[in-house]
Design a protein around this motif. Structure first.
Motif, PDB file in Angstrom:
ATOM      1  N   GLN A  50      31.774  46.149  42.428  1.00  0.00           N
ATOM      2  CA  GLN A  50      32.978  45.491  41.745  1.00  0.00           C
ATOM      3  C   GLN A  50      33.997  45.203  42.590  1.00  0.00           C
ATOM      4  O   GLN A  50      34.785  44.144  42.838  1.00  0.00           O
ATOM      5  N   ALA A  51      34.463  46.112  43.205  1.00  0.00           N
ATOM      6  CA  ALA A  51      35.644  46.182  44.326  1.00  0.00           C
ATOM      7  C   ALA A  51      35.153  45.296  45.466  1.00  0.00           C
ATOM      8  O   ALA A  51      36.212  44.482  45.893  1.00  0.00           O
ATOM      9  N   PHE A  52      34.147  45.227  45.910  1.00  0.00           N
ATOM     10  CA  PHE A  52      33.610  44.479  47.068  1.00  0.00           C
ATOM     11  C   PHE A  52      33.977  42.927  46.293  1.00  0.00           C
ATOM     12  O   PHE A  52      34.329  42.069  47.185  1.00  0.00           O
ATOM     13  N   CYS A  53      33.328  42.487  45.279  1.00  0.00           N
ATOM     14  CA  CYS A  53      33.292  41.218  44.646  1.00  0.00           C
ATOM     15  C   CYS A  53      34.754  40.892  44.687  1.00  0.00           C
ATOM     16  O   CYS A  53      35.228  39.680  44.894  1.00  0.00           O
ATOM     17  N   ASP A  54      35.691  41.677  44.069  1.00  0.00           N
ATOM     18  CA  ASP A  54      37.063  41.500  43.824  1.00  0.00           C
ATOM     19  C   ASP A  54      37.650  41.198  45.264  1.00  0.00           C
ATOM     20  O   ASP A  54      38.605  40.228  45.220  1.00  0.00           O
ATOM     21  N   GLN A  55      37.405  42.108  46.024  1.00  0.00           N
ATOM     22  CA  GLN A  55      38.072  41.541  47.637  1.00  0.00           C
ATOM     23  C   GLN A  55      37.681  40.413  48.195  1.00  0.00           C
ATOM     24  O   GLN A  55      38.423  39.560  48.532  1.00  0.00           O
ATOM     25  N   LEU A  56      36.346  40.016  48.051  1.00  0.00           N
ATOM     26  CA  LEU A  56      35.851  38.599  48.678  1.00  0.00           C
ATOM     27  C   LEU A  56      36.391  37.758  47.931  1.00  0.00           C
ATOM     28  O   LEU A  56      36.870  36.383  48.353  1.00  0.00           O
ATOM     29  N   ASN A  57      36.676  37.645  46.442  1.00  0.00           N
ATOM     30  CA  ASN A  57      37.201  36.583  45.745  1.00  0.00           C
ATOM     31  C   ASN A  57      38.784  36.416  46.104  1.00  0.00           C
ATOM     32  O   ASN A  57      39.168  35.134  45.871  1.00  0.00           O
ATOM     33  N   ASN A  58      39.513  37.636  46.513  1.00  0.00           N
ATOM     34  CA  ASN A  58      40.919  37.268  46.738  1.00  0.00           C
ATOM     35  C   ASN A  58      41.090  36.934  48.052  1.00  0.00           C
ATOM     36  O   ASN A  58      42.367  36.656  48.333  1.00  0.00           O
ATOM     37  N   ASP A  59      40.017  37.114  49.038  1.00  0.00           N
ATOM     38  CA  ASP A  59      40.442  37.128  50.433  1.00  0.00           C
ATOM     39  C   ASP A  59      39.867  35.540  50.812  1.00  0.00           C
ATOM     40  O   ASP A  59      38.881  34.951  50.416  1.00  0.00           O
ATOM     41  N   LEU A  60      40.754  34.780  51.353  1.00  0.00           N
ATOM     42  CA  LEU A  60      40.486  33.212  51.627  1.00  0.00           C
ATOM     43  C   LEU A  60      39.211  33.199  52.597  1.00  0.00           C
ATOM     44  O   LEU A  60      38.241  32.324  52.272  1.00  0.00           O
ATOM     45  N   GLU A  61      39.005  34.213  53.531  1.00  0.00           N
ATOM     46  CA  GLU A  61      37.926  34.022  54.065  1.00  0.00           C
ATOM     47  C   GLU A  61      36.697  35.032  53.680  1.00  0.00           C
ATOM     48  O   GLU A  61      35.739  35.477  54.442  1.00  0.00           O
ATOM     49  N   GLY A  62      37.017  35.517  52.463  1.00  0.00           N
ATOM     50  CA  GLY A  62      36.104  36.563  51.961  1.00  0.00           C
ATOM     51  C   GLY A  62      34.481  36.114  51.982  1.00  0.00           C
ATOM     52  O   GLY A  62      33.853  36.930  52.356  1.00  0.00           O
ATOM     53  N   PRO A  63      34.180  34.741  51.320  1.00  0.00           N
ATOM     54  CA  PRO A  63      32.883  34.575  51.211  1.00  0.00           C
ATOM     55  C   PRO A  63      32.101  34.577  52.672  1.00  0.00           C
ATOM     56  O   PRO A  63      31.140  34.956  52.871  1.00  0.00           O
ATOM     57  N   GLN A  64      32.827  33.972  53.540  1.00  0.00           N
ATOM     58  CA  GLN A  64      32.266  34.132  54.993  1.00  0.00           C
ATOM     59  C   GLN A  64      32.074  35.451  55.723  1.00  0.00           C
ATOM     60  O   GLN A  64      30.842  35.714  56.062  1.00  0.00           O
TER      61      GLN A  64
END
Length: 97
Positions: A21-35
């Motif tokens: 869940q922390a990983f999902c939160d981090q990638l959602n909050n970071d502009l380049e998270g999905p990449q």
């Protein structure tokens, strides 16, 4: 990256849902998270350590369910799909370029 490494650590005895869940939160909050997330997940899915690869698939599944359109867009790109094809292809060869 820290939550991803914790979530996919081959020393985990069970699925670490808090780290996922922390990983999902981090990638959602970071502009380049999905990449960044798709690159990391593609690498870890190919791990020679089966448990690490399996945990990474759980992380990927969770992200697909909870991380939205930006993540889905990255997963649908040939770069990521070709990495997954390497896992299931007999010689790890690319089918699409």
């Amino acid at each position: 990256r820290e939550p991803a490494n914790k979530a996919t650590n081959p020393l985990n005895r069970e699925t670490d849902w808090d780290s996922i869940q922390a990983f999902c939160d981090q990638l959602n909050n970071d502009l380049e998270g999905p990449q960044l997330a798709t690159r990391l997940l593609a690498h870890k899915i190919q791990s020679p350590q089966e448990w690490e690869a399996m945990q990474t698939l759980v992380v990927l599944e969770t992200c697909m369910k909870s991380c939205g359109e930006r993540f889905h867009s990255e997963v649908g790109k040939f770069r990521f799909l070709n990495e997954l094809i390497k896992v299931v292809s007999p010689k790890g060869e690319l089918l699409y370029t």
